[in-house]
Structure formats: C-alpha cells, structure tokens
Design a protein around this motif. Structure first.
Motif, PDB file in Angstrom:
ATOM      1  N   ASP A  42      56.936  50.137  74.341  1.00 39.32           N
ATOM      2  CA  ASP A  42      57.026  51.583  74.199  1.00 39.32           C
ATOM      3  C   ASP A  42      55.609  52.146  74.303  1.00 39.32           C
ATOM      4  O   ASP A  42      54.834  52.078  73.361  1.00 39.32           O
ATOM      5  CB  ASP A  42      57.648  51.953  72.854  1.00 39.32           C
ATOM      6  CG  ASP A  42      57.794  53.465  72.701  1.00 39.32           C
ATOM      7  OD1 ASP A  42      57.823  54.161  73.738  1.00 39.32           O
ATOM      8  OD2 ASP A  42      57.869  53.930  71.549  1.00 39.32           O
ATOM      9  N   ALA A  43      55.283  52.660  75.454  1.00 37.22           N
ATOM     10  CA  ALA A  43      53.926  53.157  75.702  1.00 37.22           C
ATOM     11  C   ALA A  43      53.955  54.615  76.121  1.00 37.22           C
ATOM     12  O   ALA A  43      53.213  55.027  77.003  1.00 37.22           O
ATOM     13  CB  ALA A  43      53.250  52.302  76.749  1.00 37.22           C
ATOM     14  N   ALA A  44      54.795  55.407  75.468  1.00 35.89           N
ATOM     15  CA  ALA A  44      54.870  56.829  75.805  1.00 35.89           C
ATOM     16  C   ALA A  44      53.550  57.527  75.513  1.00 35.89           C
ATOM     17  O   ALA A  44      53.157  58.450  76.237  1.00 35.89           O
ATOM     18  CB  ALA A  44      56.002  57.481  75.030  1.00 35.89           C
ATOM     19  N   PHE A  45      52.843  57.056  74.480  1.00 37.45           N
ATOM     20  CA  PHE A  45      51.554  57.679  74.148  1.00 37.45           C
ATOM     21  C   PHE A  45      50.534  57.462  75.271  1.00 37.45           C
ATOM     22  O   PHE A  45      49.664  58.287  75.499  1.00 37.45           O
ATOM     23  CB  PHE A  45      51.019  57.134  72.822  1.00 37.45           C
ATOM     24  CG  PHE A  45      50.580  55.692  72.884  1.00 37.45           C
ATOM     25  CD1 PHE A  45      49.261  55.380  73.150  1.00 37.45           C
ATOM     26  CD2 PHE A  45      51.493  54.662  72.668  1.00 37.45           C
ATOM     27  CE1 PHE A  45      48.855  54.055  73.200  1.00 37.45           C
ATOM     28  CE2 PHE A  45      51.099  53.347  72.721  1.00 37.45           C
ATOM     29  CZ  PHE A  45      49.767  53.028  72.996  1.00 37.45           C
ATOM     30  N   VAL A  46      50.657  56.348  75.999  1.00 37.04           N
ATOM     31  CA  VAL A  46      49.742  56.087  77.107  1.00 37.04           C
ATOM     32  C   VAL A  46      49.976  57.102  78.218  1.00 37.04           C
ATOM     33  O   VAL A  46      49.023  57.681  78.760  1.00 37.04           O
ATOM     34  CB  VAL A  46      49.907  54.641  77.639  1.00 37.04           C
ATOM     35  CG1 VAL A  46      49.072  54.428  78.890  1.00 37.04           C
ATOM     36  CG2 VAL A  46      49.536  53.634  76.567  1.00 37.04           C
ATOM     37  N   VAL A  50      47.223  59.837  79.410  1.00 41.71           N
ATOM     38  CA  VAL A  50      46.722  59.830  80.781  1.00 41.71           C
ATOM     39  C   VAL A  50      46.960  61.174  81.455  1.00 41.71           C
ATOM     40  O   VAL A  50      46.145  61.622  82.270  1.00 41.71           O
ATOM     41  CB  VAL A  50      47.373  58.669  81.577  1.00 41.71           C
ATOM     42  CG1 VAL A  50      47.066  58.771  83.050  1.00 41.71           C
ATOM     43  CG2 VAL A  50      46.904  57.335  81.037  1.00 41.71           C
ATOM     44  N   ASP A  51      48.030  61.858  81.089  1.00 43.49           N
ATOM     45  CA  ASP A  51      48.333  63.154  81.690  1.00 43.49           C
ATOM     46  C   ASP A  51      47.561  64.313  81.037  1.00 43.49           C
ATOM     47  O   ASP A  51      47.579  65.425  81.549  1.00 43.49           O
ATOM     48  CB  ASP A  51      49.840  63.446  81.591  1.00 43.49           C
ATOM     49  CG  ASP A  51      50.630  62.507  82.497  1.00 43.49           C
ATOM     50  OD1 ASP A  51      50.040  62.006  83.475  1.00 43.49           O
ATOM     51  OD2 ASP A  51      51.834  62.280  82.215  1.00 43.49           O
ATOM     52  N   ALA A  52      46.883  64.053  79.927  1.00 36.12           N
ATOM     53  CA  ALA A  52      46.137  65.116  79.236  1.00 36.12           C
ATOM     54  C   ALA A  52      44.936  65.545  80.079  1.00 36.12           C
ATOM     55  O   ALA A  52      44.358  64.763  80.823  1.00 36.12           O
ATOM     56  CB  ALA A  52      45.677  64.628  77.869  1.00 36.12           C
ATOM     57  N   GLY A  53      44.529  66.796  79.921  1.00 33.93           N
ATOM     58  CA  GLY A  53      43.423  67.337  80.695  1.00 33.93           C
ATOM     59  C   GLY A  53      42.067  66.769  80.318  1.00 33.93           C
ATOM     60  O   GLY A  53      41.146  66.726  81.132  1.00 33.93           O
TER      61      GLY A  53
END
Length: 192
Positions: A42-46, A50-53
C-alpha cells in the motif's frame, strides 16, 4: 592513511554505492510497474507525494546536496603529495631551546634557481613531494638541446644535490634531480 583504515573506507564506499544502485534500480522498476509484489504494497502516500507540487523542488535540492557531499568526499580522499615543513633532528650539543623546521618546498625552489643559473640548463623547478611515505626534494631541470657535453650539467646537478643534502643535514628527506632535454628550434618548428 593506514592500510586498515583505507580498506574499511573502500569497503564502506562500495557497500553504500551498491545500496544506492539497488535503490535507483528499485525506483526505476517501481515507476515502470515491474517491481515484484507492487500490488501487495500500500503505497498511496508515495503517489500523492510524487504528484505534489513541492516534490520536484525537494528532490532537486536533495540531489544537489548529495552531489556536493559526493564531491566533498572525493576531494577529501585525494592524495596529498606536498610535504611542507619538516622538523630538524635535535642534537644533544644544541644551545637552542625549541624546535627548528625547514620548508622543503622553499629549499627545493631555491636549489632549482641555483641549478638554472648553470651553463647548459635552460630552466629548473623544484618542489617537495611525499613518495611512498618518504619525503623527497625533487628538482626538474630542462637542458639546452644544443649542449655539447653533459659533463658540466651533471657536475652542476651533483653539486646542487650535495648542497641540498648538506643544508638539510638532520632532516629525513631524499633528493631527486630529474634532467630532461628541451626542444630544439628545429623540433618546435611547424611544417605547413
């Protein structure tokens, strides 16, 4: 650096390097979806990170810091060949209380200047180096290619060596004089 310290340093560098290669390979495999067992993690935080500005800026800053650390590490491990000052051996009949030292680089440059003044020598340079743990006063002299006999030059080199040995008596340093032949005008002329 002692042999055991150098061995430990090289081993730890190899382990860190291999770990970084494995981490980079794992990141590439993760990105391409070829990482084994990726579905079970479960790597939703990754993905959200990665999508953060701010992520590209943080990654760039970390890369710059790591590159600078790597360059510092490499520069810190460059061998230092210069010797600098060396203390004279103390003598029992000395009236001087304290410690005397000599700068081997200055002595080498002075001896080179003296050798360069002799006939048949075009130029000379001097330096002090550490060669396999031994301090060496090294003089490199460039000879005039038109000199007819090397007797005068070899006598001047021998006299310079004797002067250095005499002036550095009691100092643990060897003397090396390198003679090289200069280029004649015919050799340096270009053909068009």
């Amino acid at each position: 650096m002692k042999r055991a310290t150098a061995s430990l340093d090289r081993t730890s560098t190899a382990v860190v390097g291999l770990a970084l290669i494995a981490l980079g390979g794992g990141a590439i495999a993760w990105e391409r979806g070829k990482f084994p067992g990726r579905e079970r993690i479960d790597a939703a935080f990754v993905d959200t990170t990665v999508d953060a500005g701010w992520w590209p800026w943080a990654l760039g800053a970390a890369a710059i810091v790591l590159v600078l650390l790597g360059l510092w590490w490499l520069l810190a491990h460059l061998p230092r060949r210069s010797v600098g000052t060396v203390a004279f051996a103390s003598t029992p009949d000395s009236d001087v209380d304290g410690r005397l030292s000599v700068d081997l680089t200055t002595a080498a440059k002075s001896a080179a200047k003296s050798l360069a003044a002799h006939e048949g020598v075009v130029s000379a340079s001097g330096r002090s180096v550490s060669d396999r743990g031994e301090r060496v006063v090294e003089i490199t002299a460039t000879l005039d290619p038109t000199v007819a006999s090397l007797d005068t030059v070899s006598a001047a080199a021998a006299q310079t060596r004797n002067d250095i040995v005499t002036s550095l008596d009691g100092t643990p340093a060897a003397v090396r004089i390198l003679l090289q032949c200069g280029k004649s005008r015919k050799q340096s002329a270009r053909v068009s």
